[in-house]
Design a protein around this motif. Structure first.
Motif, PDB file in Angstrom:
ATOM      1  N   THR A 229       0.825  -1.202   0.000  1.00  0.00           N
ATOM      2  CA  THR A 229       0.000   0.000   0.000  1.00  0.00           C
ATOM      3  C   THR A 229       0.862   1.255   0.000  1.00  0.00           C
ATOM      4  O   THR A 229       2.082   1.184   0.204  1.00  0.00           O
ATOM      5  CB  THR A 229      -0.954   0.005   1.211  1.00  0.00           C
ATOM      6  OG1 THR A 229      -1.879   1.079   1.095  1.00  0.00           O
ATOM      7  CG2 THR A 229      -0.173   0.160   2.512  1.00  0.00           C
ATOM      8  N   THR A 230       0.231   2.401  -0.224  1.00  0.00           N
ATOM      9  CA  THR A 230       0.941   3.677  -0.258  1.00  0.00           C
ATOM     10  C   THR A 230       0.349   4.639   0.769  1.00  0.00           C
ATOM     11  O   THR A 230      -0.839   4.562   1.107  1.00  0.00           O
ATOM     12  CB  THR A 230       0.865   4.337  -1.646  1.00  0.00           C
ATOM     13  OG1 THR A 230      -0.493   4.699  -1.934  1.00  0.00           O
ATOM     14  CG2 THR A 230       1.386   3.397  -2.724  1.00  0.00           C
ATOM     15  N   VAL A 231       1.191   5.544   1.237  1.00  0.00           N
ATOM     16  CA  VAL A 231       0.765   6.627   2.126  1.00  0.00           C
ATOM     17  C   VAL A 231       1.449   7.898   1.661  1.00  0.00           C
ATOM     18  O   VAL A 231       2.456   7.864   0.948  1.00  0.00           O
ATOM     19  CB  VAL A 231       1.132   6.341   3.599  1.00  0.00           C
ATOM     20  CG1 VAL A 231       0.377   5.138   4.125  1.00  0.00           C
ATOM     21  CG2 VAL A 231       2.636   6.145   3.764  1.00  0.00           C
ATOM     22  N   SER A 232       0.900   9.040   2.072  1.00  0.00           N
ATOM     23  CA  SER A 232       1.481  10.317   1.661  1.00  0.00           C
ATOM     24  C   SER A 232       1.818  11.219   2.842  1.00  0.00           C
ATOM     25  O   SER A 232       2.142  12.385   2.656  1.00  0.00           O
ATOM     26  CB  SER A 232       0.529  11.056   0.710  1.00  0.00           C
ATOM     27  OG  SER A 232      -0.733  11.250   1.306  1.00  0.00           O
ATOM     28  N   SER A 233       1.730  10.679   4.069  1.00  0.00           N
ATOM     29  CA  SER A 233       2.076  11.465   5.251  1.00  0.00           C
ATOM     30  C   SER A 233       2.415  10.529   6.401  1.00  0.00           C
ATOM     31  O   SER A 233       2.096   9.338   6.379  1.00  0.00           O
ATOM     32  CB  SER A 233       0.923  12.383   5.655  1.00  0.00           C
ATOM     33  OG  SER A 233      -0.175  11.626   6.144  1.00  0.00           O
ATOM     34  N   LYS A 234       3.059  11.092   7.418  1.00  0.00           N
ATOM     35  CA  LYS A 234       3.408  10.315   8.605  1.00  0.00           C
ATOM     36  C   LYS A 234       2.160   9.860   9.345  1.00  0.00           C
ATOM     37  O   LYS A 234       2.115   8.766   9.912  1.00  0.00           O
ATOM     38  CB  LYS A 234       4.284  11.165   9.529  1.00  0.00           C
ATOM     39  CG  LYS A 234       5.714  11.366   9.034  1.00  0.00           C
ATOM     40  CD  LYS A 234       6.484  10.051   9.017  1.00  0.00           C
ATOM     41  CE  LYS A 234       7.936  10.284   8.588  1.00  0.00           C
ATOM     42  NZ  LYS A 234       8.698   8.996   8.531  1.00  0.00           N
ATOM     43  N   GLU A 235       1.127  10.710   9.354  1.00  0.00           N
ATOM     44  CA  GLU A 235      -0.117  10.354  10.018  1.00  0.00           C
ATOM     45  C   GLU A 235      -0.721   9.098   9.402  1.00  0.00           C
ATOM     46  O   GLU A 235      -1.185   8.200  10.118  1.00  0.00           O
ATOM     47  CB  GLU A 235      -1.111  11.511   9.928  1.00  0.00           C
ATOM     48  CG  GLU A 235      -2.450  11.229  10.597  1.00  0.00           C
ATOM     49  CD  GLU A 235      -3.506  12.270  10.294  1.00  0.00           C
ATOM     50  OE1 GLU A 235      -4.582  12.200  10.913  1.00  0.00           O
ATOM     51  OE2 GLU A 235      -3.251  13.149   9.449  1.00  0.00           O
TER      52      GLU A 235
ATOM     53  N   LYS B 118       0.860   6.761   7.688  1.00  0.00           N
ATOM     54  CA  LYS B 118       1.730   5.612   7.967  1.00  0.00           C
ATOM     55  C   LYS B 118       1.546   5.124   9.388  1.00  0.00           C
ATOM     56  O   LYS B 118       1.469   3.909   9.634  1.00  0.00           O
ATOM     57  CB  LYS B 118       3.189   5.994   7.722  1.00  0.00           C
ATOM     58  CG  LYS B 118       4.153   4.818   7.873  1.00  0.00           C
ATOM     59  CD  LYS B 118       5.577   5.219   7.546  1.00  0.00           C
ATOM     60  CE  LYS B 118       6.513   4.015   7.674  1.00  0.00           C
ATOM     61  NZ  LYS B 118       7.913   4.374   7.371  1.00  0.00           N
ATOM     62  N   ASN B 119       1.462   6.047  10.335  1.00  0.00           N
ATOM     63  CA  ASN B 119       1.282   5.661  11.741  1.00  0.00           C
ATOM     64  C   ASN B 119      -0.038   4.919  11.939  1.00  0.00           C
ATOM     65  O   ASN B 119      -0.112   3.969  12.736  1.00  0.00           O
ATOM     66  CB  ASN B 119       1.319   6.902  12.635  1.00  0.00           C
ATOM     67  CG  ASN B 119       2.698   7.527  12.702  1.00  0.00           C
ATOM     68  OD1 ASN B 119       3.702   6.870  12.435  1.00  0.00           O
ATOM     69  ND2 ASN B 119       2.756   8.807  13.057  1.00  0.00           N
TER      70      ASN B 119
ATOM     71  N   ILE C   4       4.587   2.059   1.171  1.00  0.00           N
ATOM     72  CA  ILE C   4       5.418   2.929   0.332  1.00  0.00           C
ATOM     73  C   ILE C   4       5.029   4.378   0.592  1.00  0.00           C
ATOM     74  O   ILE C   4       3.867   4.752   0.414  1.00  0.00           O
ATOM     75  CB  ILE C   4       5.229   2.595  -1.161  1.00  0.00           C
ATOM     76  CG1 ILE C   4       5.502   1.113  -1.422  1.00  0.00           C
ATOM     77  CG2 ILE C   4       6.137   3.464  -2.029  1.00  0.00           C
ATOM     78  CD1 ILE C   4       5.138   0.662  -2.825  1.00  0.00           C
ATOM     79  N   GLU C   5       5.989   5.169   1.020  1.00  0.00           N
ATOM     80  CA  GLU C   5       5.747   6.593   1.248  1.00  0.00           C
ATOM     81  C   GLU C   5       5.985   7.345  -0.059  1.00  0.00           C
ATOM     82  O   GLU C   5       7.118   7.416  -0.539  1.00  0.00           O
ATOM     83  CB  GLU C   5       6.667   7.128   2.344  1.00  0.00           C
ATOM     84  CG  GLU C   5       6.398   6.518   3.712  1.00  0.00           C
ATOM     85  CD  GLU C   5       7.242   7.145   4.797  1.00  0.00           C
ATOM     86  OE1 GLU C   5       7.059   8.350   5.069  1.00  0.00           O
ATOM     87  OE2 GLU C   5       8.093   6.437   5.364  1.00  0.00           O
ATOM     88  N   VAL C   6       4.927   7.891  -0.622  1.00  0.00           N
ATOM     89  CA  VAL C   6       5.020   8.606  -1.895  1.00  0.00           C
ATOM     90  C   VAL C   6       4.756  10.086  -1.663  1.00  0.00           C
ATOM     91  O   VAL C   6       4.126  10.482  -0.682  1.00  0.00           O
ATOM     92  CB  VAL C   6       4.011   8.052  -2.930  1.00  0.00           C
ATOM     93  CG1 VAL C   6       4.323   6.612  -3.282  1.00  0.00           C
ATOM     94  CG2 VAL C   6       2.586   8.165  -2.400  1.00  0.00           C
ATOM     95  N   SER C   7       5.241  10.893  -2.575  1.00  0.00           N
ATOM     96  CA  SER C   7       5.012  12.330  -2.518  1.00  0.00           C
ATOM     97  C   SER C   7       4.966  12.866  -3.938  1.00  0.00           C
ATOM     98  O   SER C   7       5.246  12.144  -4.908  1.00  0.00           O
ATOM     99  CB  SER C   7       6.114  13.039  -1.724  1.00  0.00           C
ATOM    100  OG  SER C   7       7.336  12.993  -2.432  1.00  0.00           O
ATOM    101  N   VAL C   8       4.611  14.132  -4.067  1.00  0.00           N
ATOM    102  CA  VAL C   8       4.534  14.750  -5.389  1.00  0.00           C
ATOM    103  C   VAL C   8       5.907  14.801  -6.044  1.00  0.00           C
ATOM    104  O   VAL C   8       6.045  14.733  -7.265  1.00  0.00           O
ATOM    105  CB  VAL C   8       3.933  16.165  -5.275  1.00  0.00           C
ATOM    106  CG1 VAL C   8       3.918  16.857  -6.632  1.00  0.00           C
ATOM    107  CG2 VAL C   8       2.514  16.097  -4.708  1.00  0.00           C
ATOM    108  N   LYS C   9       6.954  14.876  -5.222  1.00  0.00           N
ATOM    109  CA  LYS C   9       8.296  15.082  -5.747  1.00  0.00           C
ATOM    110  C   LYS C   9       9.032  13.788  -6.076  1.00  0.00           C
ATOM    111  O   LYS C   9      10.039  13.814  -6.770  1.00  0.00           O
ATOM    112  CB  LYS C   9       9.121  15.895  -4.739  1.00  0.00           C
ATOM    113  CG  LYS C   9       8.582  17.306  -4.509  1.00  0.00           C
ATOM    114  CD  LYS C   9       9.447  18.066  -3.516  1.00  0.00           C
ATOM    115  CE  LYS C   9       8.909  19.475  -3.306  1.00  0.00           C
ATOM    116  NZ  LYS C   9       9.734  20.241  -2.316  1.00  0.00           N
TER     117      LYS C   9
END
Length: 352
Positions: free
Chosen positions: A174-180, A182-183, A196-201
């Protein structure tokens, strides 16, 4: 009866207002439900205009996922009785809102709710469970040993899809876009194969999936929307609109294994010839997830009732849990609906 509707203006902004209408009178196979809780979901103007077959601005109801008590029932109703606690989903073309004191249901759109299951939990979970059940069982045909990529796993729909797929023996990425986010996923009573921690960058989705699967890919991808184009301007616009990264359709296809299935919630997704070629070379397929199709056609009443009963049983037994992000009153719904996308973890519900 007070009810909340949504009005579409020329500038595409959503304007909400409260309208006072009479308590509905049940007709054949209909029941009146006194609303105790209602789940809030984003409104898709394009889908609603297609359903109503109107191109002009119109008023649409707010809230479809309802838990409450049956107060009136037509003599033809046999599945539920007056006084029963029920949970169900209003048809998307219903003239009665779930954000109201009373609402009108077809008897096959509701099922009895166990007394030990709260109205809030029932309303928060029923819609997302039906959606996840439709995607994973009827479209993805998920079974033990499959590997599934669930995008935005911390959302109400994503977390329920993860729990349901894991219950059926699937391996979850799965993917997340913030620490919140993921926690929250790490706080669940089970672990997923990879978060997987994803971001715009960054663009690590494909590489991370391939590393986890040994270069094979996943059997099913369950998305929460897909980006049509990959220009820098497009990425900036999408990040400003949704406040979280949205994967490009090419990246999603690249994550699929041979004979994989991509199940998308993206309305109006456009596939270019190179995208179709990639699906063809993988022997893969694309499914469009529209969970409200159950309530728009009664050709599958028995099957839909089975889904609703199974969803309620899983909620009641604690096999599937949904996080309630916020509980609001009817008067607060107007303001909350304007910022519903900001609640990334859990479900927002209205309680009376």
């Amino acid at each position: 009866m007070k009810t909340i509707k949504s009005k579409w203006e020329q500038d595409e902004d959503i304007k909400h207002f409260i309208e006072v209408v009479d308590v509905p009178v049940p007709q054949k196979n209909e029941v009146v439900v006194q609303v105790k809780a209602c789940g809030l979901s984003a409104i898709n103007k394009k889908i609603l205009t297609e359903v109503f077959q109107k191109s002009s601005c119109d008023n649409f109801i707010v809230g479809w996922e309802v838990a409450g008590i049956v107060t009136k029932a037509d003599d033809s109703v046999s599945h539920v009785s007056v006084g029963d606690e029920v949970v169900g989903i209003l048809p998307v073309d219903s003239p009665f809102s779930g954000c109201a004191e009373y609402s009108l249901f077809h008897e096959f759109d509701v099922v009895k709710k166990p007394e030990t299951l709260s109205f809030e939990e029932a309303a928060a979970g029923i819609g997302e469970l039906v959606k996840a059940y439709t995607a994973l069982f009827y479209q993805g045909h998920v079974c033990s040993g499959d590997t599934i990529l669930v995008l935005d796993g911390a959302t109400a729909f994503g977390s329920i899809a993860i729990q349901l797929a894991r219950m059926w023996g699937a391996k979850i990425i799965t993917t997340v876009s913030s620490k919140e986010e993921k926690n929250y996923l790490e706080s669940l009573p089970f672990s997923v194969a990879q978060i997987i921690e994803v971001s715009v960058k960054n663009n690590i989705l494909v590489s991370s999936v391939m590393e986890e699967t040994g270069g094979v890919g996943v059997d099913v991808v369950l998305d929460n929307g897909a980006r049509q184009f990959s220009t820098e301007e497009d990425i900036i616009l999408m990040s400003e609109k949704y406040k979280f990264p949205v994967p490009h359709k090419h990246d999603i296809i690249s994550c699929l294994a041979v004979s994989g299935k991509w199940i998308t919630s993206q309305f109006g997704l456009q596939l270019d010839p190179p995208d179709s070629q990639q699906l063809f070379l993988r022997g893969a397929s694309l499914c469009f997830l529209f969970d409200q199709v159950w309530t728009l056609s009664y050709a599958q009443q028995g099957r839909y009732q089975h889904v609703l009963h199974d969803a309620v049983d899983k909620l009641h037994g604690g096999l599937v849990k949904v996080k309630i992000a916020k509980t609001v009153s009817m008067d607060e719904v107007v303001e909350v609906m304007k910022n519903l996308d900001n609640f990334r973890v859990g479900k927002v519900i209205m309680k009376i």
